[in-house]
Motif scaffolding. Structure first.
Motif, PDB file in Angstrom:
ATOM      1  N   HIS A 121       0.821  -1.209   0.000  1.00 34.30           N
ATOM      2  CA  HIS A 121       0.000   0.000   0.000  1.00 34.30           C
ATOM      3  C   HIS A 121       0.856   1.261   0.000  1.00 34.30           C
ATOM      4  O   HIS A 121       0.480   2.272  -0.597  1.00 34.30           O
ATOM      5  N   PRO A 142     -14.109   9.277   4.099  1.00 34.44           N
ATOM      6  CA  PRO A 142     -13.933   9.803   2.732  1.00 34.44           C
ATOM      7  C   PRO A 142     -15.149  10.548   2.206  1.00 34.44           C
ATOM      8  O   PRO A 142     -15.017  11.542   1.482  1.00 34.44           O
ATOM      9  N   LEU A 190      -9.934  10.781 -11.659  1.00 35.90           N
ATOM     10  CA  LEU A 190      -9.584   9.782 -10.653  1.00 35.90           C
ATOM     11  C   LEU A 190      -8.388   8.933 -11.063  1.00 35.90           C
ATOM     12  O   LEU A 190      -8.227   8.583 -12.228  1.00 35.90           O
ATOM     13  N   VAL A 230      -8.201   4.329  -7.065  1.00 34.90           N
ATOM     14  CA  VAL A 230      -9.395   4.615  -6.258  1.00 34.90           C
ATOM     15  C   VAL A 230     -10.661   4.718  -7.100  1.00 34.90           C
ATOM     16  O   VAL A 230     -11.725   5.055  -6.584  1.00 34.90           O
ATOM     17  N   SER A 231     -10.571   4.415  -8.380  1.00 36.82           N
ATOM     18  CA  SER A 231     -11.710   4.614  -9.283  1.00 36.82           C
ATOM     19  C   SER A 231     -12.912   3.740  -8.942  1.00 36.82           C
ATOM     20  O   SER A 231     -14.049   4.077  -9.269  1.00 36.82           O
ATOM     21  N   GLU A 245     -13.844   2.997  -5.851  1.00 33.44           N
ATOM     22  CA  GLU A 245     -14.423   3.430  -4.579  1.00 33.44           C
ATOM     23  C   GLU A 245     -15.103   4.792  -4.670  1.00 33.44           C
ATOM     24  O   GLU A 245     -15.910   5.142  -3.823  1.00 33.44           O
ATOM     25  N   ILE A 246     -14.749   5.595  -5.684  1.00 33.06           N
ATOM     26  CA  ILE A 246     -15.279   6.956  -5.790  1.00 33.06           C
ATOM     27  C   ILE A 246     -16.067   7.094  -7.089  1.00 33.06           C
ATOM     28  O   ILE A 246     -15.619   6.647  -8.148  1.00 33.06           O
ATOM     29  N   GLN A 290      -8.728  11.626  -2.902  1.00 35.94           N
ATOM     30  CA  GLN A 290      -8.236  10.369  -3.467  1.00 35.94           C
ATOM     31  C   GLN A 290      -7.181   9.733  -2.565  1.00 35.94           C
ATOM     32  O   GLN A 290      -7.200   8.524  -2.320  1.00 35.94           O
ATOM     33  N   GLN A 294      -8.974   8.497   0.564  1.00 40.00           N
ATOM     34  CA  GLN A 294      -9.740   7.275   0.293  1.00 40.00           C
ATOM     35  C   GLN A 294      -8.832   6.046   0.326  1.00 40.00           C
ATOM     36  O   GLN A 294      -9.178   5.019   0.927  1.00 40.00           O
ATOM     37  N   TYR A 295      -7.669   6.152  -0.297  1.00 45.02           N
ATOM     38  CA  TYR A 295      -6.776   4.993  -0.347  1.00 45.02           C
ATOM     39  C   TYR A 295      -6.252   4.651   1.050  1.00 45.02           C
ATOM     40  O   TYR A 295      -6.212   3.481   1.446  1.00 45.02           O
ATOM     41  N   ASP A 340      -9.195   3.061   3.128  1.00 43.50           N
ATOM     42  CA  ASP A 340      -9.589   1.706   2.728  1.00 43.50           C
ATOM     43  C   ASP A 340      -8.515   0.667   2.997  1.00 43.50           C
ATOM     44  O   ASP A 340      -8.827  -0.484   3.324  1.00 43.50           O
ATOM     45  N   ASN A 341      -7.254   1.047   2.865  1.00 46.77           N
ATOM     46  CA  ASN A 341      -6.192   0.040   2.853  1.00 46.77           C
ATOM     47  C   ASN A 341      -5.241   0.070   4.042  1.00 46.77           C
ATOM     48  O   ASN A 341      -4.533  -0.910   4.269  1.00 46.77           O
TER      49      ASN A 341
END
Length: 680
Positions: A192, A238, A295, A299-300, A302-303, A312, A315-316, A319-320
């Motif tokens: 990640h 997010p 994007l 992350v495409s 998830e968003i 963005q 979000q990453y 999530d990770n």
């Protein structure tokens, strides 16, 4: 035989089973209508709905014992479990439709909340009471597969404290299993971090800013909780970053504001808070990063639609890293690992500025060798991202819970004292200071004694009042004498009889740092020297290091003080740019080193020692040292057997005969060639 028509039938059957075991509804166990507020808080955001914003509601919960139990049930055996090649599926649809998947998902979320260390997840499914199947998992950590308790196929272990204690004894993870989770989490984190590095590089985020973004965002994701344990402000998610362009509602400003709120609620002193916020200010300073844009592929999924660069990245991380690793990091220094990955891209290997952070399994090893316990007072005068303090805190808290009972008033009071008064780190670099403080805050706020500034310039009273019993160090090796003056300084501020461990380029023990070493030996004893793998810090640096163990306050007696030298260059791991791989029982080898340090040649008598992995006569030496300060490394004392064996004799004879034959052939060729020329 009872045919189950719907889940209500299964609910009634399980409720009857629990009551037949002597458990009382609303007292020993709860159905969907009843759950403690504490457990509800741990399940915030775990709803199986699409947006996952609500509280998850398991079919049954048992809160009678120290470890909570989650039960999910379904009609139909086919609804018991959905697996993939990687283990229990985490797919949202499978979590909704399969009993085991749902229970394990709830358990992981509860652990991630920080309210529980472990949870028992039970999945139950069947078409009738005759084919009903019960699967029990012990869940420890968000990452990695939970432990299947295959011999438990009924609910009988929930009957009383005695039966439950037997289950917990079977379920509790061994040190080897915990080590495996640590290594897996580290590998996941590296993946990640590399992805984040690419995402940030694509959007021109400077290398120096990247770890600040990650650590700051992780802080902003934490719930803000009052003294009664109630959430008064949920952590940033997010969905709250909407790309609004007004000054006070920009995404970066929202992140910074949440950090400020969090630090204020934690009662972080104003001077420390200002220092941290000055570093985190980078998150909000660039207006363009808060404007919606195309994007990244990372992350495409998830968003929906465009989103700001800030959103963005957020979000990453959410999530990770936040939802998958932070809740069960254990000895893993999340921020330090991220920093190391980003540093690799900035400087190649980090050697230019002397910053190479210690792997988490090594910080744990060093803490174990020193015998860190719940009463230790641990000092690090070159704290970096606080990796050593994290490992020590983990050990100290674990021992406290084992001795006093987890969740007891006595245990909670002791843990509070450990975090606030028994761990002290000093860091000069302002960015590193921010990372260390953030790391400790996210561990439940052990940041009280993370100090900013040069260790050498701190008030004498700071060290006198702390009265350290343990010192752990990985000093910047670009410093004078590879950084050994940090050890000299630290030892002067320790309690007599305390122990220190330093990992350092071992050139410091073979001539580079004789001035510091001689000063150390005048007032302290060298107990042991452990030679580490040359690839230990790969891919960030390729340097030969050793760990030196020192006892503070007693001059070294060169006539009688035996030093233990251990060759640990073969630690069972192979490290390369792509990551770390197991070659030969590394988990067992790391668990054996403290035993060798403690018992020497008698290590094989310890029932936990893996005798088949070692030839102690080759990797362990007991020897005296001189006062010169240049004979601290293993190879200086390695005993090499020079007595020839029968096989050595045979090889020499064989080599000689081969040489004789070669000479004969050569001579015959030369003589034949000479005769031919004469004939011509």
């Amino acid at each position: 035989m009872i045919d189950f028509q719907d889940e209500c039938d299964v609910d009634r059957y399980i409720e009857n089973k629990l009551e037949n075991l002597g458990l009382t509804l609303k007292k020993d166990f709860n159905d969907q209508r009843n759950m403690s507020n504490y457990m509800k808080a741990s399940l915030e955001g775990s709803s199986k709905t699409e947006n996952k914003t609500g509280v998850g509601i398991p079919d049954f919960t048992v809160e009678k014992y120290d470890t909570p139990i989650i039960i999910e049930n379904k009609v139909g055996l086919k609804k018991l479990l959905k697996s993939t090649k990687d283990g229990i599926s985490r797919n949202d649809r499978d979590v909704q439709n399969f009993a085991v998947n749902g229970a394990v998902s709830y358990a992981r979320h509860m652990i991630h909340s920080g309210k529980y260390d472990s949870v028992i997840a039970i999945g139950i499914a069947g078409d009738t009471d005759k084919d009903l199947s019960i699967v029990v998992y012990y869940v420890f950590g968000f990452e990695g597969e939970p432990k299947l308790m295959s011999k438990y196929t009924t609910l009988d272990f929930l009957e009383n404290k005695s039966t439950f204690k037997t289950f917990i004894t079977d379920a509790t993870l061994t040190e080897e299993e915990k080590h495996s989770i640590l290594i897996k989490s580290q590998k996941e984190l590296h993946i990640h971090a590399n992805n984040l590095n690419k995402l940030m590089n694509d959007h021109s985020i400077g290398v120096a800013e990247r770890v600040i973004y990650v650590s700051g965002m992780l802080l902003s994701m934490q719930d803000i909780i009052n003294t009664d344990g109630e959430i008064i402000l949920e952590g940033l998610s997010p969905q709250k970053l909407k790309g609004i362009q007004t000054e006070n509602n920009r995404d970066g400003v929202k992140v910074l504001t949440q950090i400020d709120e969090y630090l204020t609620n934690k009662a972080v002193p104003d001077n420390k808070k200002r220092l941290m916020l000055s570093s985190f200010d980078k998150i909000s300073i660039d207006v363009d990063r808060d404007k919606p844009t195309e994007l990244s592929p990372l992350v495409s999924k998830e968003i929906k639609g465009n989103a700001s660069i800030t959103r963005q990245m957020f979000q990453y991380v959410y999530d990770n890293v936040f939802t998958k690793i932070t809740g069960t990091a254990g000895h893993l220094d999340i921020i330090g690992e991220m920093y190391s990955i980003f540093l690799k891209y900035a400087l190649g290997d980090g050697k230019e500025i002397g910053i190479v952070l210690t792997p988490p399994y090594v910080t744990k090893l060093m803490a174990q060798i020193l015998g860190i316990n719940k009463d230790s007072r641990v000092l690090d005068v070159a704290t970096g991202s606080a990796g050593f303090l994290i490992s020590c805190m983990e050990i100290m808290i674990e021992q406290t819970n084992e001795e006093y009972g987890k969740g007891t008033t006595r245990a909670n009071e002791k843990i509070e004292k450990i975090k606030n008064a028994q761990l002290m780190g000093i860091e000069r670099d302002s960015q590193m200071y921010t990372l260390a403080a953030t790391n400790m805050i996210m561990r439940g706020d052990g940041s009280a004694k993370i100090e900013k500034g040069s260790s050498f310039d701190q008030p004498k009273e700071l060290y006198e009042n702390f009265n350290a019993t343990a010192l752990l160090l990985n000093p910047p090796f670009s410093y004078t004498e590879n950084g050994m003056p940090f050890l000299v300084f630290g030892l002067k501020h320790m309690k007599k009889g305390g122990k220190a461990a330093i990992i350092i380029q071992d050139s410091a023990g073979s001539g580079v740092a004789v001035k510091s070493n001689q000063e150390i030996l005048r007032n302290n004893r060298l107990l042991a020297s452990i030679k580490m793998p040359v690839d230990l810090f790969v891919p960030y640096a390729g340097v030969q290091t050793s760990i030196y163990i020192i006892e503070a306050g007693t001059p070294h007696n060169f006539k009688t003080d035996i030093v233990k030298f251990i060759d640990f260059r073969q630690d069972g791991y192979k490290r390369a740019k792509r990551g770390i791989n197991e070659l030969d029982s590394p988990i067992e080898r790391y668990s054996d080193i403290p035993i060798i340090f403690s018992m020497g040649f008698n290590a094989s008598k310890n029932p936990d020692f893996h005798t088949d992995l070692w030839d102690l006569s080759k990797i362990y030496v007991e020897s005296l040292i001189t006062g010169k300060g240049d004979d601290w490394n293993f190879e200086k004392h390695q005993e090499i057997d020079t007595q020839p064996t029968e096989s050595d004799f045979k090889k020499v004879v064989s080599d000689y005969l081969a040489w004789e034959v070669t000479q004969l052939i050569k001579n015959e060729f030369n003589e034949s060639e000479a005769n031919d020329r004469l004939k011509k």
